[in-house]
Design a protein around this motif. Sequence first.
Motif, mmCIF file in Angstrom:
data_model
loop_
_atom_site.group_PDB
_atom_site.id
_atom_site.type_symbol
_atom_site.label_atom_id
_atom_site.label_comp_id
_atom_site.label_asym_id
_atom_site.label_seq_id
_atom_site.Cartn_x
_atom_site.Cartn_y
_atom_site.Cartn_z
ATOM 1 N N UNK A 24 25.015 41.526 28.542
ATOM 2 C CA UNK A 24 25.321 42.420 27.566
ATOM 3 C C UNK A 24 25.960 41.907 26.398
ATOM 4 N N UNK A 25 26.414 42.842 25.165
ATOM 5 C CA UNK A 25 27.151 42.122 24.125
ATOM 6 C C UNK A 25 28.542 42.513 24.216
ATOM 7 N N UNK A 26 28.949 43.683 25.020
ATOM 8 C CA UNK A 26 30.450 43.650 25.335
ATOM 9 C C UNK A 26 31.021 42.813 26.330
ATOM 10 N N UNK A 27 32.008 42.212 25.947
ATOM 11 C CA UNK A 27 32.645 41.209 26.765
ATOM 12 C C UNK A 27 33.997 41.412 27.567
ATOM 13 N N UNK A 28 33.929 41.097 28.908
ATOM 14 C CA UNK A 28 35.312 41.099 29.569
ATOM 15 C C UNK A 28 35.447 39.722 30.063
ATOM 16 N N UNK A 29 36.709 39.178 30.171
ATOM 17 C CA UNK A 29 37.039 37.957 30.673
ATOM 18 C C UNK A 29 37.911 38.254 31.927
ATOM 19 N N UNK A 30 37.881 37.404 33.134
ATOM 20 C CA UNK A 30 38.333 37.610 34.226
ATOM 21 C C UNK A 30 39.085 36.082 34.616
ATOM 22 N N UNK A 31 40.301 36.608 35.353
ATOM 23 C CA UNK A 31 41.013 35.513 36.131
ATOM 24 C C UNK A 31 41.023 35.786 37.818
ATOM 25 N N UNK A 32 40.801 34.690 38.477
ATOM 26 C CA UNK A 32 40.872 35.105 40.033
ATOM 27 C C UNK A 32 42.138 34.755 40.594
ATOM 28 N N UNK A 33 42.169 34.765 42.041
ATOM 29 C CA UNK A 33 43.636 34.635 42.683
ATOM 30 C C UNK A 33 43.879 33.121 42.988
ATOM 31 N N UNK A 34 44.781 32.953 43.721
ATOM 32 C CA UNK A 34 45.566 31.819 43.809
ATOM 33 C C UNK A 34 44.627 30.714 44.361
ATOM 34 N N UNK A 35 43.850 30.956 45.283
ATOM 35 C CA UNK A 35 43.005 29.844 45.950
ATOM 36 C C UNK A 35 41.444 30.324 45.623
ATOM 37 N N UNK A 36 41.219 31.270 44.986
ATOM 38 C CA UNK A 36 39.814 31.973 44.643
ATOM 39 C C UNK A 36 38.935 31.296 43.724
ATOM 40 N N UNK A 37 38.076 31.810 43.242
ATOM 41 C CA UNK A 37 37.236 31.221 42.439
ATOM 42 C C UNK A 37 36.588 32.246 41.366
ATOM 43 N N UNK A 38 35.950 32.312 40.371
ATOM 44 C CA UNK A 38 34.992 33.019 39.556
ATOM 45 C C UNK A 38 34.280 33.901 40.281
ATOM 46 N N UNK A 39 33.611 33.377 41.490
ATOM 47 C CA UNK A 39 32.638 34.168 42.372
ATOM 48 C C UNK A 39 33.172 35.343 42.979
ATOM 49 N N UNK A 40 34.545 35.309 43.099
ATOM 50 C CA UNK A 40 35.348 36.623 43.733
ATOM 51 C C UNK A 40 34.899 37.861 42.839
ATOM 52 N N UNK A 41 34.507 37.853 41.484
ATOM 53 C CA UNK A 41 34.018 39.008 40.498
ATOM 54 C C UNK A 41 32.797 39.172 40.648
ATOM 55 N N UNK A 50 24.866 48.018 31.765
ATOM 56 C CA UNK A 50 24.049 46.731 31.337
ATOM 57 C C UNK A 50 24.311 46.337 30.096
ATOM 58 N N UNK A 51 25.140 47.063 29.226
ATOM 59 C CA UNK A 51 25.717 46.444 27.777
ATOM 60 C C UNK A 51 26.846 45.645 27.822
ATOM 61 N N UNK A 52 27.169 45.228 29.191
ATOM 62 C CA UNK A 52 28.489 44.269 29.216
ATOM 63 C C UNK A 52 28.140 42.855 29.999
ATOM 64 N N UNK A 53 28.797 41.914 29.511
ATOM 65 C CA UNK A 53 28.891 40.812 30.238
ATOM 66 C C UNK A 53 30.338 40.516 30.886
ATOM 67 N N UNK A 54 30.499 39.928 31.852
ATOM 68 C CA UNK A 54 31.980 39.397 32.374
ATOM 69 C C UNK A 54 31.833 37.944 32.456
ATOM 70 N N UNK A 55 32.692 37.271 31.933
ATOM 71 C CA UNK A 55 33.088 35.756 31.826
ATOM 72 C C UNK A 55 34.283 35.489 32.838
ATOM 73 N N UNK A 56 33.811 34.952 34.062
ATOM 74 C CA UNK A 56 34.893 34.960 34.965
ATOM 75 C C UNK A 56 35.223 33.208 34.991
ATOM 76 N N UNK A 57 36.489 32.989 34.889
ATOM 77 C CA UNK A 57 36.856 31.479 35.020
ATOM 78 C C UNK A 57 37.065 30.949 36.320
#
Length: 292
Positions: A24-41, A50-57
């Motif tokens: 989707x065109x609407x954007x969210x950006x995410x940060x995970x926990x201390x030993x985690x990863x982007x896959x936690x989201x 459906x009109x959203x995308x999540x970019x997890x680092x």
Amino acid sequence: MTKPAELDLPVDGGTLRVLRFGEGARVAVAAHGITASAMSFAAVARHLPPDWSLFALDLRGRGHSASAPGPYGFDSHAADLCAAAERWGGGLPVALTGHSMGAYVALRAAARRPELFDRLLLVDGGLPLPVPADADPDALLDATLGPVIARLSQRYKSDEAYMALFRDHPALGPHWNDDIEAYVRYDITGPHGALGSRAQEGPVRHDGRELLTSAESFGADLAALSVPARLLYAPRGLMGTEPGMLPAVLVESWAARVPLLSDEFVPDCNHYTVLMGAPAKTVADRLTSPAQ
């Protein structure tokens, strides 16, 4: 489970891995926990409209950004979040979220670059932790995260042996699902017979010490907030038992002091399942609706 797109984010000193969930065109950006990863989201992302995308680092020193160089610490991680917002935000403010340590990273990013974000969602983190002034941060870190940090240097004979460590965890095993399994498998690295976590002990210890000794600076970040913010917090903590990471009295105190911060208790979950269990839908709903 739909496989996320794997993207690279150029940052000072190197490149970070970013997982994009959704188109989707609407954007969210995410940060995970201390030993985690982007896959936690992944569970949260599945519940996005459906009109959203999540970019997890994958933050520096974790996940597929494990080899990214320092500096580590909250200023650096927050700058990386801001770089993601600038790269994929299309010139518009984006939604921002973080879980556990990532909530403090997201808080710092929102406080330092509020023009990049239109809302902030803190998930079981982000409030200054009350630590005695004379406490030894390394001893306290070992007391609170000792088993988690010890896992980072251990090696396992097979994927199944590494998975068993998490299946036996009291906060994860009873709630095992496809999202938790995908999260654990994403973390596995190394040759067969000597597998381990992608998260690096050095960056984890660095960030853990800073987390425990920076209550004043996180309080300043909260006081400086000009972005509407929500805090979701769980009743149970790292081992799946009460109390949670953020006591109700601490939440109430900061919610009363920060005009733009609202709070919501999320029942029947722990520090991990608030993000990777049934409450993931609540997280997605709050992330994609404007904070009050």
